[in-house]
Scaffold this active site. Structure first.
Site, PDB file in Angstrom:
ATOM      1  N   SER A  30       0.996  -1.323   0.144  1.00  0.00           N
ATOM      2  CA  SER A  30       0.107   0.085   0.156  1.00  0.00           C
ATOM      3  C   SER A  30       0.839   1.028  -0.134  1.00  0.00           C
ATOM      4  O   SER A  30       1.851   1.453   0.165  1.00  0.00           O
ATOM      5  CB  SER A  30      -0.944   0.583   1.106  1.00  0.00           C
ATOM      6  N   ASP A  31       0.784   2.304  -0.295  1.00  0.00           N
ATOM      7  CA  ASP A  31       1.034   3.579  -0.424  1.00  0.00           C
ATOM      8  C   ASP A  31       0.999   3.945   1.116  1.00  0.00           C
ATOM      9  O   ASP A  31      -0.150   3.964   1.974  1.00  0.00           O
ATOM     10  CB  ASP A  31       0.705   4.587  -1.069  1.00  0.00           C
ATOM     11  N   TRP A  32       1.315   5.814   1.480  1.00  0.00           N
ATOM     12  CA  TRP A  32       1.104   5.581   3.126  1.00  0.00           C
ATOM     13  C   TRP A  32      -0.509   5.872   3.566  1.00  0.00           C
ATOM     14  O   TRP A  32      -0.545   6.373   3.246  1.00  0.00           O
ATOM     15  CB  TRP A  32       2.108   7.004   2.742  1.00  0.00           C
ATOM     16  N   GLN A  33      -0.143   4.839   4.790  1.00  0.00           N
ATOM     17  CA  GLN A  33      -1.592   4.419   5.703  1.00  0.00           C
ATOM     18  C   GLN A  33      -2.866   4.533   4.560  1.00  0.00           C
ATOM     19  O   GLN A  33      -4.241   5.272   5.031  1.00  0.00           O
ATOM     20  CB  GLN A  33      -1.836   6.187   6.436  1.00  0.00           C
ATOM     21  N   ASP A  34      -2.683   4.078   2.974  1.00  0.00           N
ATOM     22  CA  ASP A  34      -3.728   4.256   2.238  1.00  0.00           C
ATOM     23  C   ASP A  34      -4.976   2.618   3.101  1.00  0.00           C
ATOM     24  O   ASP A  34      -6.456   3.325   1.976  1.00  0.00           O
ATOM     25  CB  ASP A  34      -3.873   3.570   0.611  1.00  0.00           C
TER      26      ASP A  34
END
Length: 727
Positions: free
Chosen positions: A284-288
């Site tokens: 995932s990307d940051w906190q997604d």
């Protein structure tokens, strides 16, 4: 270690793991969660809270860390950091090493003194895949010198919306150019063997897929992209990179057609892992995953968000600073809402990459293996690559290069700014500290003074990026100059902080340009910008325009050497440079978007994709096609002669376009299907050969099938044209 042995080792290890250990491998935590702080800010230089870190391994069994935790750190600190992490991880029962990831997108930027190459958009302007691969190899070497084995790069997003704040992280607007540059960079990062050695890193393709085309142009806002368009323009470069063996992908933070990509099983599983046969893992990307309920509102809470994302096909969660993912995923498996087979699939993919990066054999590096970190050789390559990126957009009356002894007024807000040369993803995320961290490098003013002599150079900023407070001072210094070099564009930014309401260059810089042009002195614009800011109001006031994009730490030297003629510029625009803020059509527009059918507002850019001038001239002749008929399995062979008809050595990029004249899906006016860059001495000519297959002329039809339809085509190169047919 062979792929067969790796698969066996992964299977054996999986069979020994508890559910908690498996979920830990799927968990990625940012290093800032484990750093000691003062007043909420990490202590500098960084210091671990080892008890917090130890607890993360003991209780949560985490398998991956990322990020820098603020500002870049020394090489020595990075090595100690990785050694500490691996030491604690290897104390656990199964002794699984940690996979550490970093955004080393154009050099190991989060390590002080590492080489900062040009940003991707500038590298694309070089049209030189060999140089890009060499730079990637150096970036991998210097990243691995910090004992980091995984790089969140390259960005394969298609830079089609010029207002998008991450345009400069892309290889431009053309799918073929993005594919070719991406493949070259992956070769540089990963090397050519099944196992990534101690001088290479695992790559991560970003951001799968369709992230770069939000309707608003603002980062992380909704996109509406029909699947036919996704497959035609946004998917091919990812497919090619996966076919080349790229180990990991990072997922698009946004939503497409109302569905967040982190929740889209069709994109993440059916296409990525099914159709493309991707064997690595998706992070995932940051906190997604959390954002599925916090922003997108497709989940009621974190637990439901985790269920949706993991079942959709996410393998590793960049959480990034808490352990809620672990607790919720374990509960979901026990409740039967996420299957153990889905967990085993994800963990198997992650363990495979850990084996392929050699972490089980060598979880930390050996400092003596990296004597070339920030070496003269690496910095020389940086200069040579930047020299091929800079693009001469305008040169009326052959004003450039400037003669020795020319009196120069250097002005503009980016003349003394290393931040403007480097942009974001420098020694911190937004690139705001580059003036301090890169103070040993030459900014544009320093470099011009060095090349032309301080006695020939005067300086006045004249304005900032937002205020026009110093215009009087700049105008007062113009009479003593023969030429004005005006350095304008953007300050550093990335991602959402770089969102803008309008694409036009700032009012303060427009006012400064008008005031300096009114002095009657010839003005050269040096553009330092991450995206093409509209300058149509002031472009006529200039005699020459240099586009530097974001050239990195050698940018000042390259600008000065171009002005002096030491470098003959050879870059070409990797995007269409718009003339108006509401006319953002790409070069491969449809016929109905042309001036012929839309005379008021059709395709009429400031400069076209592929535009770029030289201090010499080139002539194309003898365009030949071996056969006028293209058939399946029998490539079309094309040759053309390029000659340097000027007086100095120059590099020319030959761009081959093909037009499908009639198709069941309205065809584009033209599409890039090949390019070659050559260096020619004055009077030298060279024959270039291209080969095109029927598959390369295919498109996605309304049934979402890739087809090449029989009919008439036309190719063009260097102003020459030739028809051919496909049967």
């Amino acid at each position: 270690m062979s792929p067969t042995v790796i698969d066996k080792n992964v299977s054996t290890l999986l069979s020994k793991m508890t559910l908690e250990e498996k979920v830990g491998q799927m968990t990625q935590i940012s290093v800032e969660a484990f750093l000691k702080t003062a007043n909420g800010v990490p202590v500098e230089p960084h210091v671990f809270d080892e008890e917090k870190l130890r607890d993360a391994f003991r209780k949560y069994k985490i398998g991956s860390l990322l990020n820098v935790g603020g500002n870049a750190q020394t090489l020595a600190l990075w090595r100690t950091r990785i050694e500490t992490i691996q030491k604690l991880a290897l104390q656990e029962r199964l002794k699984i090493p940690v996979l550490y990831g970093i955004d080393a997108i154009r050099g190991n930027n989060y390590t002080l003194d590492a080489v900062l190459f040009p940003q991707q958009i500038a590298q694309a302007a070089s049209f030189n895949v060999v140089m890009a691969a060499r730079a990637a190899e150096v970036a991998a070497y210097e990243t691995r010198a910090a004992f980091i084995p995984w790089n969140f790069s390259p960005v394969l997003d298609l830079g089609r919306h010029p207002a998008w704040p991450r345009i400069w992280e892309t290889y431009g607007e053309d799918p073929y150019l993005v594919k070719e540059m991406g493949n070259a960079v992956i070769r540089g990062y990963e090397g050519n063997s099944a196992i990534i050695d101690r001088y290479h890193v695992a790559s991560c393709l970003k951001h799968y897929m369709g992230y770069s085309m939000p309707l608003s142009g603002h980062d992380r806002t909704p996109a509406w992209i029909p699947e036919r368009e996704l497959r035609e323009y946004f998917l091919p470069q990812f497919a090619s990179a996966i076919n080349q063996g790229a180990r990991t992908v990072m997922v698009n933070s946004g939503e497409i057609n109302g569905v967040p990509v982190h929740a889209n099983k069709h994109i993440l599983t059916d296409i990525l892992k099914g159709e493309l046969g991707f064997e690595g893992f998706a992070v995932s990307d940051w906190q997604d995953i959390q954002y599925l309920y916090q922003r997108h509102k497709v989940a009621a809470d974190n637990k439901e968000a985790v269920m949706i994302a993991i079942n959709a096909g996410i393998d590793m969660s960049m959480v990034p600073t808490d352990f809620t993912f672990c607790d919720d995923l374990i509960a979901l498996v026990k409740e039967g809402k996420v299957s153990m087979s889905r967990i085993d699939d994800a963990v198997g993919r992650i363990l495979k990459v850990k084996y392929e990066t050699g972490l089980f054999d060598q979880p930390v590096g050996d400092a003596k293996d990296y004597p070339l970190f920030n070496s003269r050789e690496h910095n020389r390559l940086n200069y040579e690559l930047a020299a091929e990126c800079i693009t001469l957009l305008k040169n009326d009356d052959h004003l450039l290069p400037l003669k020795k002894g020319t009196k120069i007024l250097v002005a503009g807000p980016s003349a003394t700014s290393m931040s403007a040369l480097n942009g974001g993803w420098a020694r911190n995320w937004q690139g705001t500290n580059s003036n301090e961290t890169e103070k040993g490098k030459n900014n544009i003013l320093k470099a011009i003074s060095s090349v032309f002599g301080p006695e020939n150079v005067v300086y006045s900023a004249g304005a900032t990026f937002t205020q026009a407070a110093g215009i009087k001072d700049a105008v007062s210094k113009a009479p003593s100059a023969d030429v004005i070099v005006l350095c304008i564009g953007e300050d550093s930014y990335t991602e959402t902080p770089g969102n803008i309401d309008g694409l036009t260059i700032s009012a303060s810089q427009i006012e400064l340009a008008k005031a300096l042009a009114a002095t009657g002195k010839p003005v050269v614009y040096v553009l330092t910008e991450g995206r093409p800011r509209v300058i149509s109001e002031i472009e006529p006031l200039s005699k020459a325009v240099l586009q530097t994009y974001l050239l990195g730490n050698e940018g000042g030297n390259v600008v000065a050497d171009v002005l002096a003629g030491v470098i003959n510029p050879s870059g070409k625009l990797p995007y269409t440079y718009p003339r108006y803020t509401n006319s953002l059509t790409n070069y491969y527009h449809k016929y109905t978007e042309s001036l012929e059918f839309d005379p008021a507002a059709g395709y009429n850019p400031q400069w076209e994709f592929g535009h770029g001038l030289s201090y010499t001239s080139f002539a194309y002749s003898d365009l030949k096609i071996k056969s006028s008929e293209l058939r399946v399995g029998s490539p079309l062979t094309i040759s053309v002669t390029v000659k340097n008809t000027g007086k100095v050595v120059g590099r020319e990029t030959a761009l081959l376009y093909v037009s499908d004249l009639v198709a069941s899906i309205t065809p584009e006016v033209k599409r890039l299907r090949g390019f070659q860059k050559v260096e020619l001495k004055p009077g030298e000519a060279r024959e270039l050969t291209f080969r095109i297959t029927s598959e390369e002329l295919s498109f996605i039809n309304n049934d979402l099938r890739r087809v090449t339809e029989p009919g008439a085509f036309r190719l063009s190169i260097g102003g020459l044209h030739a028809p051919f047919n496909f049967h």
